[in-house]
Design a protein around this motif. Structure first.
Motif, PDB file in Angstrom:
ATOM      1  N   ASP A 174       0.839  -1.202   0.000  1.00 58.22           N
ATOM      2  CA  ASP A 174       0.000   0.000   0.000  1.00 58.22           C
ATOM      3  C   ASP A 174       0.871   1.249   0.000  1.00 58.22           C
ATOM      4  OD1 ASP A 174      -2.381  -1.448   0.066  1.00 58.22           O
ATOM      5  OD2 ASP A 174      -2.329  -1.621   2.257  1.00 58.22           O
ATOM      6  N   PRO A 175       0.482   2.282  -0.738  1.00 64.92           N
ATOM      7  CA  PRO A 175       1.286   3.506  -0.792  1.00 64.92           C
ATOM      8  C   PRO A 175       1.272   4.260   0.533  1.00 64.92           C
ATOM      9  CG  PRO A 175      -0.808   3.853  -1.888  1.00 64.92           C
ATOM     10  CD  PRO A 175      -0.744   2.381  -1.561  1.00 64.92           C
ATOM     11  N   CYS A 176       2.277   5.089   0.720  1.00 59.50           N
ATOM     12  CA  CYS A 176       2.418   5.873   1.942  1.00 59.50           C
ATOM     13  C   CYS A 176       2.881   7.285   1.604  1.00 59.50           C
ATOM     14  CB  CYS A 176       3.445   5.236   2.879  1.00 59.50           C
ATOM     15  SG  CYS A 176       3.005   3.640   3.559  1.00 59.50           S
ATOM     16  N   ILE A 177       2.840   8.143   2.615  1.00 62.04           N
ATOM     17  CA  ILE A 177       3.515   9.432   2.509  1.00 62.04           C
ATOM     18  C   ILE A 177       4.759   9.372   3.396  1.00 62.04           C
ATOM     19  CG2 ILE A 177       1.373  10.705   2.086  1.00 62.04           C
ATOM     20  CD1 ILE A 177       1.667  11.791   5.010  1.00 62.04           C
ATOM     21  N   TYR A 178       5.769  10.155   3.022  1.00 57.63           N
ATOM     22  CA  TYR A 178       6.994  10.277   3.806  1.00 57.63           C
ATOM     23  C   TYR A 178       6.996  11.665   4.446  1.00 57.63           C
ATOM     24  CZ  TYR A 178       8.819   6.313   1.079  1.00 57.63           C
ATOM     25  OH  TYR A 178       8.999   5.091   0.477  1.00 57.63           O
ATOM     26  N   VAL A 179       7.222  11.734   5.760  1.00 59.69           N
ATOM     27  CA  VAL A 179       7.264  13.012   6.471  1.00 59.69           C
ATOM     28  C   VAL A 179       8.306  12.937   7.577  1.00 59.69           C
ATOM     29  CG1 VAL A 179       4.862  13.668   6.018  1.00 59.69           C
ATOM     30  CG2 VAL A 179       5.414  12.246   8.011  1.00 59.69           C
ATOM     31  N   ARG A 180       8.650  14.076   8.134  1.00 64.45           N
ATOM     32  CA  ARG A 180       9.582  14.083   9.263  1.00 64.45           C
ATOM     33  C   ARG A 180       8.902  13.483  10.492  1.00 64.45           C
ATOM     34  NH1 ARG A 180       8.475  18.452  12.709  1.00 64.45           N
ATOM     35  NH2 ARG A 180       7.136  20.057  11.792  1.00 64.45           N
ATOM     36  N   GLY A 187       2.734   9.486  12.729  1.00 64.22           N
ATOM     37  CA  GLY A 187       2.165   8.666  13.780  1.00 64.22           C
ATOM     38  C   GLY A 187       0.703   8.343  13.605  1.00 64.22           C
ATOM     39  N   ARG A 188       0.046   8.910  12.601  1.00 61.95           N
ATOM     40  CA  ARG A 188      -1.350   8.571  12.365  1.00 61.95           C
ATOM     41  C   ARG A 188      -1.453   7.158  11.800  1.00 61.95           C
ATOM     42  NH1 ARG A 188      -4.914  13.382   9.811  1.00 61.95           N
ATOM     43  NH2 ARG A 188      -6.464  11.801  10.348  1.00 61.95           N
ATOM     44  N   GLU A 189      -2.595   6.508  12.020  1.00 63.18           N
ATOM     45  CA  GLU A 189      -2.810   5.186  11.447  1.00 63.18           C
ATOM     46  C   GLU A 189      -2.816   5.263   9.932  1.00 63.18           C
ATOM     47  OE1 GLU A 189      -6.314   3.437  12.992  1.00 63.18           O
ATOM     48  OE2 GLU A 189      -5.529   3.217  15.023  1.00 63.18           O
ATOM     49  N   PRO A 268       0.637   5.310   6.058  1.00 65.83           N
ATOM     50  CA  PRO A 268      -0.176   4.761   4.973  1.00 65.83           C
ATOM     51  C   PRO A 268      -1.138   5.800   4.386  1.00 65.83           C
ATOM     52  CG  PRO A 268      -0.062   3.216   6.794  1.00 65.83           C
ATOM     53  CD  PRO A 268       0.564   4.492   7.280  1.00 65.83           C
ATOM     54  N   LEU A 269      -1.289   5.749   3.067  1.00 63.01           N
ATOM     55  CA  LEU A 269      -2.177   6.650   2.334  1.00 63.01           C
ATOM     56  C   LEU A 269      -3.413   5.849   1.955  1.00 63.01           C
ATOM     57  CD1 LEU A 269      -2.404   9.517   1.065  1.00 63.01           C
ATOM     58  CD2 LEU A 269      -1.270   8.587  -0.961  1.00 63.01           C
ATOM     59  N   VAL A 270      -4.564   6.192   2.520  1.00 61.42           N
ATOM     60  CA  VAL A 270      -5.769   5.377   2.342  1.00 61.42           C
ATOM     61  C   VAL A 270      -6.466   5.674   1.016  1.00 61.42           C
ATOM     62  CG1 VAL A 270      -6.173   5.176   4.814  1.00 61.42           C
ATOM     63  CG2 VAL A 270      -7.209   7.066   3.543  1.00 61.42           C
ATOM     64  N   GLY A 271      -7.256   4.697   0.593  1.00 58.98           N
ATOM     65  CA  GLY A 271      -8.077   4.875  -0.599  1.00 58.98           C
ATOM     66  C   GLY A 271      -7.321   4.820  -1.898  1.00 58.98           C
ATOM     67  N   LYS A 272      -6.120   4.231  -1.901  1.00 54.84           N
ATOM     68  CA  LYS A 272      -5.295   4.188  -3.108  1.00 54.84           C
ATOM     69  C   LYS A 272      -4.976   2.742  -3.474  1.00 54.84           C
ATOM     70  CE  LYS A 272      -5.156   8.642  -3.020  1.00 54.84           C
ATOM     71  NZ  LYS A 272      -5.981   9.409  -3.969  1.00 54.84           N
ATOM     72  N   SER A 273      -4.762   2.519  -4.756  1.00 54.58           N
ATOM     73  CA  SER A 273      -4.415   1.185  -5.236  1.00 54.58           C
ATOM     74  C   SER A 273      -2.973   0.851  -4.853  1.00 54.58           C
ATOM     75  CB  SER A 273      -4.599   1.104  -6.748  1.00 54.58           C
ATOM     76  OG  SER A 273      -3.794   2.072  -7.401  1.00 54.58           O
ATOM     77  N   PRO A 274      -2.630  -0.412  -4.799  1.00 56.66           N
ATOM     78  CA  PRO A 274      -1.290  -0.822  -4.349  1.00 56.66           C
ATOM     79  C   PRO A 274      -0.179  -0.395  -5.294  1.00 56.66           C
ATOM     80  CG  PRO A 274      -2.840  -2.658  -4.265  1.00 56.66           C
ATOM     81  CD  PRO A 274      -3.494  -1.565  -5.050  1.00 56.66           C
ATOM     82  N   VAL A 275       1.039  -0.410  -4.749  1.00 57.99           N
ATOM     83  CA  VAL A 275       2.255  -0.200  -5.513  1.00 57.99           C
ATOM     84  C   VAL A 275       2.844  -1.575  -5.818  1.00 57.99           C
ATOM     85  CG1 VAL A 275       4.610   0.704  -5.429  1.00 57.99           C
ATOM     86  CG2 VAL A 275       2.734   2.024  -4.433  1.00 57.99           C
ATOM     87  N   HIS A 276       3.117  -1.862  -7.085  1.00 53.47           N
ATOM     88  CA  HIS A 276       3.673  -3.149  -7.489  1.00 53.47           C
ATOM     89  C   HIS A 276       5.170  -2.975  -7.770  1.00 53.47           C
ATOM     90  CE1 HIS A 276      -0.407  -4.731  -7.853  1.00 53.47           C
ATOM     91  NE2 HIS A 276      -0.708  -3.605  -8.500  1.00 53.47           N
ATOM     92  N   ILE A 277       5.990  -3.550  -6.919  1.00 58.61           N
ATOM     93  CA  ILE A 277       7.442  -3.428  -7.032  1.00 58.61           C
ATOM     94  C   ILE A 277       7.990  -4.653  -7.774  1.00 58.61           C
ATOM     95  CG2 ILE A 277       9.604  -3.280  -5.735  1.00 58.61           C
ATOM     96  CD1 ILE A 277       7.907  -2.103  -3.420  1.00 58.61           C
ATOM     97  N   GLY A 278       8.899  -4.421  -8.728  1.00 56.97           N
ATOM     98  CA  GLY A 278       9.438  -5.553  -9.455  1.00 56.97           C
ATOM     99  C   GLY A 278      10.676  -5.207 -10.260  1.00 56.97           C
TER     100      GLY A 278
END
Length: 334
Positions: A174-180, A187-189, A268-278
């Motif tokens: 699942d995608p996420c955001i990066y922050v300090r 710390g949010r769910e 985690p960033l909600v409501g988004k489609s997964p990231v496919h790593i390959g």
């Protein structure tokens, strides 16, 4: 055109005169002059003008010099590789081109630590997705590491098919955001696209004209451009900007335990489609022993990163009620 002629022109430029160049090369002045004149006639340009003070290169001559020097350097490099070591075994070569992922670097380091060969030439290149695809297609890299999303997969797969490249998925996350670490959203769910509105957005810059499908960040559904947008061109700068400001970026959210900066976390960033790593390779390519080893290490690194990131999220999750009215663009209700 011969390498001897190129050498004469370059040596004349270094010495400033034909006579000094001839003396240094142990040749006659007339022999060098004749060879250079033949090359000028062949190319239809004049390299330099003669005077009592020596020679002065023309604009065309200066441009030619840059190419001549490069060709001679390549010749010396080839001779150094194969001339004196004709009977020696060639060094093992392996190259990886990747989007800017810490787990790829981790896999590469694991490979180096396990390598016992006395001679090798290994390469790791971090760059944009378009360049990764080009590197594998042009055989500059043995393997490329990229990601696909629901929004970009159709276009990227079409390009890969056209270039006879195949995508092998390692993991879907699942995608996420990066922050300090001390960011209001840290710390949010989870966070939504609305939650990040108003915060500066940082992304890797790419060449003008490159499609948004090649972006290294997770593509947000909204087509609105952020009011405050920061562009960087390397991962270290990206991490420093995130650690020192309220900016955020998007991506897989995976963090490597050995590389993690204590100042940057993911949510985690909600409501988004997964990231496919390959990884990608030419269709039908026979993988070398080294390539197979690297892929196993890459799979291990991604799996370890998923587990570590999940543990980190659980340890940092705070009650959601503490996060009302934290978005700088929203006003609290009267």
């Amino acid at each position: 055109m011969t390498f001897h002629q190129l050498t004469y022109v370059v040596e004349i430029s270094k010495c400033g005169s034909i006579n000094k160049a001839a003396h240094k090369l142990h040749l006659s002045q007339s022999g060098i002059s004749s060879a250079v004149r033949e090359l000028e006639e062949e190319l239809g340009i004049q390299f330099f003008r003669r005077s009592n003070r020596g020679v002065e290169f023309t604009p065309e001559g200066k441009e030619f010099l840059s190419y001549a020097v490069s060709l001679l350097e390549q010749k010396q490099r080839i001779e150094g590789l194969y001339g004196q070591n004709r009977n020696a075994a060639a060094p093992e070569r392996f190259s990886v081109s990747t989007q800017r992922y810490p787990f790829t670097e981790d896999a590469f380091l694991r490979m180096l630590q396990a390598t016992q060969e006395s001679r090798f030439r290994f390469s790791l290149k971090e760059t944009g997705m378009d360049a990764v695809i080009d590197d594998v297609y042009d055989h500059r890299s043995d393997i490329g590491v990229i990601f696909l999303t629901e929004l970009t997969e159709k276009m990227i797969r079409r390009l890969l098919d056209a270039r006879e490249l195949v995508f092998h998925e390692i993991a879907s996350v699942d995608p996420c955001i990066y922050v300090r670490k001390d960011h209001p959203l840290a710390g949010r769910e989870s966070v939504s696209e609305e939650d990040v509105e108003g915060y500066p957005y940082v992304s890797f810059e790419h060449a003008q004209g490159v499609a948004a499908d090649f972006s290294e960040e997770y593509p947000e559904m909204s087509l609105r451009r952020p009011d405050r947008w920061i562009h960087v061109n390397n991962r270290a700068t990206m991490m420093n900007v995130l650690a020192g400001t309220d900016a955020y970026t998007t991506g897989s959210g995976l963090l490597v335990e050995n590389f993690i900066s204590q100042a940057v976390v993911t949510v985690p960033l909600v409501g988004k489609s997964p990231v496919h790593i390959g990884w990608i390779v030419p269709r039908g390519a026979r993988l070398s022993h080294r390539a197979e080893q690297f892929i196993r290490l890459l799979e291990d690194s991604v799996a370890d990163s998923i587990q570590f990131t999940a543990r980190l999220h659980r340890s940092m999750t705070k009650p959601q009620s503490r996060y009302t009215d934290l978005n700088p663009t929203k006003r609290s209700s009267p």
